[in-house]
Design a protein around this motif. Structure first.
Motif, PDB file in Angstrom:
ATOM      1  N   ILE A  10       0.848  -1.187   0.000  1.00  5.50           N
ATOM      2  CA  ILE A  10       0.000   0.000   0.000  1.00  5.50           C
ATOM      3  C   ILE A  10       0.886   1.242   0.000  1.00  5.50           C
ATOM      4  N   LEU A  11       0.565   2.177  -0.886  1.00  4.97           N
ATOM      5  CA  LEU A  11       1.226   3.480  -0.902  1.00  4.97           C
ATOM      6  C   LEU A  11       0.153   4.551  -0.835  1.00  4.97           C
ATOM      7  N   ASP A  12       0.113   5.272   0.271  1.00  5.36           N
ATOM      8  CA  ASP A  12      -0.849   6.362   0.418  1.00  5.36           C
ATOM      9  C   ASP A  12      -0.123   7.617   0.884  1.00  5.36           C
ATOM     10  N   SER A  13      -0.871   8.675   1.141  1.00  2.00           N
ATOM     11  CA  SER A  13      -0.242   9.959   1.484  1.00  2.00           C
ATOM     12  C   SER A  13       0.522   9.899   2.795  1.00  2.00           C
ATOM     13  N   VAL A  14       0.076   9.071   3.734  1.00  2.00           N
ATOM     14  CA  VAL A  14       0.759   8.976   5.023  1.00  2.00           C
ATOM     15  C   VAL A  14       2.093   8.257   4.857  1.00  2.00           C
ATOM     16  N   VAL A  15       2.099   7.165   4.112  1.00  2.00           N
ATOM     17  CA  VAL A  15       3.353   6.467   3.836  1.00  2.00           C
ATOM     18  C   VAL A  15       4.293   7.375   3.045  1.00  2.00           C
ATOM     19  N   ALA A  16       3.746   8.112   2.078  1.00  2.00           N
ATOM     20  CA  ALA A  16       4.578   9.026   1.287  1.00  2.00           C
ATOM     21  C   ALA A  16       5.213  10.100   2.165  1.00  2.00           C
ATOM     22  N   ARG A  17       4.514  10.542   3.191  1.00  2.00           N
ATOM     23  CA  ARG A  17       5.068  11.536   4.119  1.00  2.00           C
ATOM     24  C   ARG A  17       6.291  10.963   4.838  1.00  2.00           C
ATOM     25  N   ALA A  18       6.209   9.707   5.236  1.00  2.00           N
ATOM     26  CA  ALA A  18       7.354   9.061   5.873  1.00  2.00           C
ATOM     27  C   ALA A  18       8.505   8.886   4.883  1.00  2.00           C
ATOM     28  N   LEU A  19       8.172   8.591   3.630  1.00  7.01           N
ATOM     29  CA  LEU A  19       9.209   8.430   2.615  1.00  7.01           C
ATOM     30  C   LEU A  19       9.922   9.751   2.328  1.00  7.01           C
ATOM     31  N   ARG A  20       9.201  10.862   2.377  1.00  6.29           N
ATOM     32  CA  ARG A  20       9.842  12.167   2.175  1.00  6.29           C
ATOM     33  C   ARG A  20      10.912  12.416   3.226  1.00  6.29           C
ATOM     34  N   ALA A  21      10.638  11.976   4.456  1.00  4.32           N
ATOM     35  CA  ALA A  21      11.616  12.166   5.528  1.00  4.32           C
ATOM     36  C   ALA A  21      12.815  11.240   5.365  1.00  4.32           C
ATOM     37  N   ALA A  22      12.573  10.031   4.856  1.00  2.00           N
ATOM     38  CA  ALA A  22      13.645   9.035   4.771  1.00  2.00           C
ATOM     39  C   ALA A  22      14.442   9.131   3.475  1.00  2.00           C
ATOM     40  N   ASP A  23      13.819   9.655   2.432  1.00  2.00           N
ATOM     41  CA  ASP A  23      14.407   9.649   1.095  1.00  2.00           C
ATOM     42  C   ASP A  23      14.320  11.052   0.492  1.00  2.00           C
ATOM     43  N   PRO A  24      14.994  12.034   1.105  1.00  2.00           N
ATOM     44  CA  PRO A  24      14.820  13.428   0.698  1.00  2.00           C
ATOM     45  C   PRO A  24      15.323  13.720  -0.708  1.00  2.00           C
ATOM     46  N   GLY A  25      16.153  12.856  -1.264  1.00  4.16           N
ATOM     47  CA  GLY A  25      16.649  13.084  -2.612  1.00  4.16           C
ATOM     48  C   GLY A  25      15.642  12.754  -3.701  1.00  4.16           C
ATOM     49  N   THR A  26      14.511  12.158  -3.313  1.00  4.30           N
ATOM     50  CA  THR A  26      13.455  11.801  -4.259  1.00  4.30           C
ATOM     51  C   THR A  26      12.210  12.611  -3.938  1.00  4.30           C
ATOM     52  N   ARG A  27      11.526  13.059  -4.956  1.00  2.29           N
ATOM     53  CA  ARG A  27      10.312  13.841  -4.736  1.00  2.29           C
ATOM     54  C   ARG A  27       9.140  12.895  -4.480  1.00  2.29           C
ATOM     55  N   TRP A  28       8.700  12.851  -3.240  1.00  5.25           N
ATOM     56  CA  TRP A  28       7.554  12.013  -2.868  1.00  5.25           C
ATOM     57  C   TRP A  28       6.330  12.914  -2.687  1.00  5.25           C
ATOM     58  N   ARG A  29       5.520  12.981  -3.714  1.00  4.84           N
ATOM     59  CA  ARG A  29       4.302  13.783  -3.642  1.00  4.84           C
ATOM     60  C   ARG A  29       3.275  13.112  -2.739  1.00  4.84           C
ATOM     61  N   GLY A  30       2.219  13.848  -2.430  1.00  6.56           N
ATOM     62  CA  GLY A  30       1.180  13.298  -1.566  1.00  6.56           C
ATOM     63  C   GLY A  30       0.249  12.339  -2.264  1.00  6.56           C
ATOM     64  N   THR A  31       0.268  12.337  -3.605  1.00  7.98           N
ATOM     65  CA  THR A  31      -0.573  11.420  -4.386  1.00  7.98           C
ATOM     66  C   THR A  31      -0.057  11.425  -5.817  1.00  7.98           C
ATOM     67  N   GLY A  32      -0.668  10.616  -6.681  1.00  7.05           N
ATOM     68  CA  GLY A  32      -0.326  10.622  -8.090  1.00  7.05           C
ATOM     69  C   GLY A  32       1.057  10.107  -8.413  1.00  7.05           C
ATOM     70  N   TRP A  33       1.503   9.077  -7.724  1.00  7.08           N
ATOM     71  CA  TRP A  33       2.861   8.570  -7.919  1.00  7.08           C
ATOM     72  C   TRP A  33       2.978   7.828  -9.256  1.00  7.08           C
ATOM     73  N   THR A  34       4.084   8.052  -9.928  1.00 10.12           N
ATOM     74  CA  THR A  34       4.348   7.349 -11.178  1.00 10.12           C
ATOM     75  C   THR A  34       4.749   5.904 -10.902  1.00 10.12           C
ATOM     76  N   THR A  35       4.762   5.121 -11.958  1.00  9.54           N
ATOM     77  CA  THR A  35       5.185   3.731 -11.805  1.00  9.54           C
ATOM     78  C   THR A  35       6.631   3.615 -11.311  1.00  9.54           C
TER      79      THR A  35
END
Length: 224
Positions: free
Chosen positions: A163-188
């Protein structure tokens, strides 16, 4: 790459499977295409207080019948119910999945996407549901729930769907700052990266990938 702070606990597998969400059957039934879309498993869910609660283990049970059209309908509804809670606005928003497309269109796209999941794996199925097999009003935060329940226990290829949702993406932004993790609409490619990072972390920790996903969700909820 470390995805979680050193002091962030990773829940046990039983805790993940037991993650239970309250739901309101009477709110859902009038919004479905018909009573045949409602999975019987939801009627057997235990009550906690005023509401029945559906857990991941129960939705996995519906997913084991996803080789039939009825089973796929039930999986879709169970995943939506588990992901929505009891708020009327949330339920109504999710139920738009059934009002903006014909039942035949939903069923054919669901079948095609889950067929790709079985034959080619999670990333190919993600691409399908995000592109040529896209179901209106069913975005990545919810179709990844369908993929997760349909394929985490039995998967093809290197990655189990997660599952990838906005809450998980928020955690990914903190862990992986070199990648742009938007709140939704993630590409493949973003979903592929997410699966790679989580699977690497899970192997190092000696746990299943959905335990890391659950830990990311818990961590993400505390971030602003």
């Amino acid at each position: 790459m470390r995805l979680l702070p050193a002091d962030e606990p990773i829940p046990g597998r039983d805790d993940v499977l037991g993650q239970a969400i309250p739901f309101d059957r009477d709110r859902w039934l009038p919004l479905l295409p018909g009573t045949g879309w409602w999975p019987a498993e939801l009627d057997d869910c235990p009550r906690v207080g005023r509401r029945p609660h559906v857990d991941r283990r129960t939705v996995f049970g519906t997913a084991r019948r996803a080789n039939t059209s009825e089973g796929r309908r039930h999986l879709l509804v169970a995943a939506l119910v588990w992901g929505s809670g009891t708020r009327a606005q949330s339920v109504a928003r999710r139920a738009r999945t059934f009002t903006e497309s014909s039942t035949q269109d939903i069923e054919s796209r669901l079948e095609a996407g889950l067929c790709l999941l079985r034959e080619q794996g999670a990333v190919a199925a993600y691409f399908a549901f995000n592109n040529d097999q896209k179901i209106r009003q069913l975005g990545p935060a919810f179709f990844t729930k369908v993929l997760y329940f349909a394929g985490h226990e039995q998967h093809v290829g290197p990655w189990r769907p997660l599952i990838l949702d906005s809450v998980v993406a928020r955690a990914l932004r903190a862990a992986d700052p070199g990648t742009r993790w938007r709140g939704t609409g993630w590409t493949t490619p973003r979903y592929d990266r997410y699966l790679s990072l989580v699977h690497d972390h899970a192997r190092e920790a000696g746990v299943l990938p959905d335990q890391v996903e659950a830990a990311l969700f818990n961590y993400g909820k505390r971030l602003t």
